[in-house]
Design a protein around this motif. Sequence first.
Motif, PDB file in Angstrom:
ATOM      1  N   UNK A 133       0.827  -1.213   0.000  1.00 57.11           N
ATOM      2  CA  UNK A 133       0.000   0.000   0.000  1.00 57.11           C
ATOM      3  C   UNK A 133       0.860   1.260   0.000  1.00 57.11           C
ATOM      4  N   UNK A 134       1.846   1.294   0.868  1.00 60.34           N
ATOM      5  CA  UNK A 134       2.654   2.500   1.009  1.00 60.34           C
ATOM      6  C   UNK A 134       3.519   2.745  -0.225  1.00 60.34           C
ATOM      7  N   UNK A 135       4.012   1.681  -0.867  1.00 58.83           N
ATOM      8  CA  UNK A 135       4.801   1.860  -2.097  1.00 58.83           C
ATOM      9  C   UNK A 135       3.964   2.440  -3.227  1.00 58.83           C
ATOM     10  N   UNK A 136       2.662   2.242  -3.156  1.00 56.23           N
ATOM     11  CA  UNK A 136       1.787   2.755  -4.219  1.00 56.23           C
ATOM     12  C   UNK A 136       1.517   4.247  -4.082  1.00 56.23           C
ATOM     13  N   UNK A 137       1.927   4.839  -2.959  1.00 53.79           N
ATOM     14  CA  UNK A 137       1.681   6.263  -2.717  1.00 53.79           C
ATOM     15  C   UNK A 137       2.920   7.057  -3.121  1.00 53.79           C
ATOM     16  N   UNK A 138       2.840   7.899  -4.157  1.00 56.40           N
ATOM     17  CA  UNK A 138       4.019   8.665  -4.587  1.00 56.40           C
ATOM     18  C   UNK A 138       4.511   9.607  -3.498  1.00 56.40           C
ATOM     19  N   UNK A 263      10.319  -7.408  -2.647  1.00 53.68           N
ATOM     20  CA  UNK A 263      10.644  -8.295  -3.760  1.00 53.68           C
ATOM     21  C   UNK A 263      10.227  -7.715  -5.098  1.00 53.68           C
ATOM     22  N   UNK A 264       9.047  -7.127  -5.145  1.00 51.47           N
ATOM     23  CA  UNK A 264       8.571  -6.525  -6.390  1.00 51.47           C
ATOM     24  C   UNK A 264       9.454  -5.361  -6.807  1.00 51.47           C
ATOM     25  N   UNK A 265       9.889  -4.555  -5.832  1.00 52.29           N
ATOM     26  CA  UNK A 265      10.753  -3.417  -6.140  1.00 52.29           C
ATOM     27  C   UNK A 265      12.095  -3.876  -6.693  1.00 52.29           C
ATOM     28  N   UNK A 266      12.666  -4.897  -6.053  1.00 45.68           N
ATOM     29  CA  UNK A 266      13.961  -5.422  -6.508  1.00 45.68           C
ATOM     30  C   UNK A 266      13.827  -6.084  -7.875  1.00 45.68           C
ATOM     31  N   UNK A 267      12.779  -6.889  -8.060  1.00 45.56           N
ATOM     32  CA  UNK A 267      12.590  -7.598  -9.327  1.00 45.56           C
ATOM     33  C   UNK A 267      12.455  -6.627 -10.499  1.00 45.56           C
ATOM     34  N   UNK A 268      11.808  -5.494 -10.282  1.00 50.29           N
ATOM     35  CA  UNK A 268      11.661  -4.492 -11.335  1.00 50.29           C
ATOM     36  C   UNK A 268      13.026  -3.968 -11.774  1.00 50.29           C
ATOM     37  N   UNK A 269      13.878  -3.665 -10.800  1.00 51.72           N
ATOM     38  CA  UNK A 269      15.219  -3.167 -11.132  1.00 51.72           C
ATOM     39  C   UNK A 269      16.014  -4.226 -11.876  1.00 51.72           C
ATOM     40  N   UNK A 270      15.963  -5.467 -11.398  1.00 47.91           N
ATOM     41  CA  UNK A 270      16.721  -6.548 -12.029  1.00 47.91           C
ATOM     42  C   UNK A 270      16.243  -6.778 -13.460  1.00 47.91           C
ATOM     43  N   UNK A 271      14.939  -6.802 -13.655  1.00 47.31           N
ATOM     44  CA  UNK A 271      14.393  -7.038 -14.992  1.00 47.31           C
ATOM     45  C   UNK A 271      14.797  -5.943 -15.968  1.00 47.31           C
ATOM     46  N   UNK A 272      14.872  -4.712 -15.496  1.00 43.54           N
ATOM     47  CA  UNK A 272      15.172  -3.589 -16.380  1.00 43.54           C
ATOM     48  C   UNK A 272      16.667  -3.384 -16.598  1.00 43.54           C
TER      49      UNK A 272
END
Length: 317
Positions: A133-138, A263-272
């Motif tokens: 929830x908190x990560x979704x808040x800019x 995990x989602x934050x890290x996976x995004x960086x790794x994928x990109x």
Amino acid sequence: MTALAEQAPTFDCRVDFGEELAALARADERIVAVCNDSVGSSNLVKFREEFPDRLINVGIAEQDLVGVSAGLANAGFIPFVSAAAPFLTGRALEQIKADVAYSDRHVVLCGQSPGMAYGELGPTHHSIEDLSWMRAVPGLRIVVPADPSQTRDAVRWAAASGLPSYIRIPRFKVPAVTPAGAPFEAGRATRLAEGDDLTVIAIGTMVSRALDAAALLRAEGLTARVVNMTFVEPLDVAEVVAAAEQTGAIITAEEGLLSGGLGAAVAKVVAERHPVPVRMLGVPTFAPTGSTSFLLDHFGLNAEGIVKAAREALGRV
């Protein structure tokens, strides 16, 4: 209990939270505490005794809790908003979004007893969704201290930052893992162990368990780098990229939902930036009722679970 926890004393970081907040309040009259009938569980009893006019108890009304705090910030105060993490982030999400983050108010949201710390009280009291929830808040900084030292550092950093932030304050006792003199900066991780075969990126209660897993992996001839990420937002992207480039795989470990958290934050960086095998350890769904230790073990959030994920990522099943 993990090996590290068996060998070293463990601590309830709420004690450090309360003591550090009181120390800041002595030096800065702008510091106020705002809570939702949670003085005891937030370890604010001594704060109330010392600063009776600077603790505001709104009762069990979390939306008001955040709205009042935003108003205090607008008036020049530095409010530390303290409440059980599931109710602070769930019931008051709209106010966190609109009154704090969108309005860019210097409000420090302190989620007490996060993750599955309220184990026996069941899913209504588990706070496994808060990181998502908190990560979704800019614009909201997200801090997950791993031990007493980092809890104190997080409180000091948040007070001085001038920024809206969310801090997880651990209730489940953890050992001290932070090296003396380790820097505490937004977006900067702490590397606790070196290794070439894989990297374990962990936060909060999982950091000591990641260190235990590294010891077990060494016995199997594998060296694991262990990174305490601390700031989920802003993420230390450089540390994640270095892990991907320099080691063969990445394991993430968090006491929270797998969707949308560390995990989602890290996976995004790794994928990109540099794709390598990633295994994410966390909570896949609503947790059953039981002690925190039982629940962590139930979901494989322990040294053995990390070792198993490492073997899978490296093709050593």
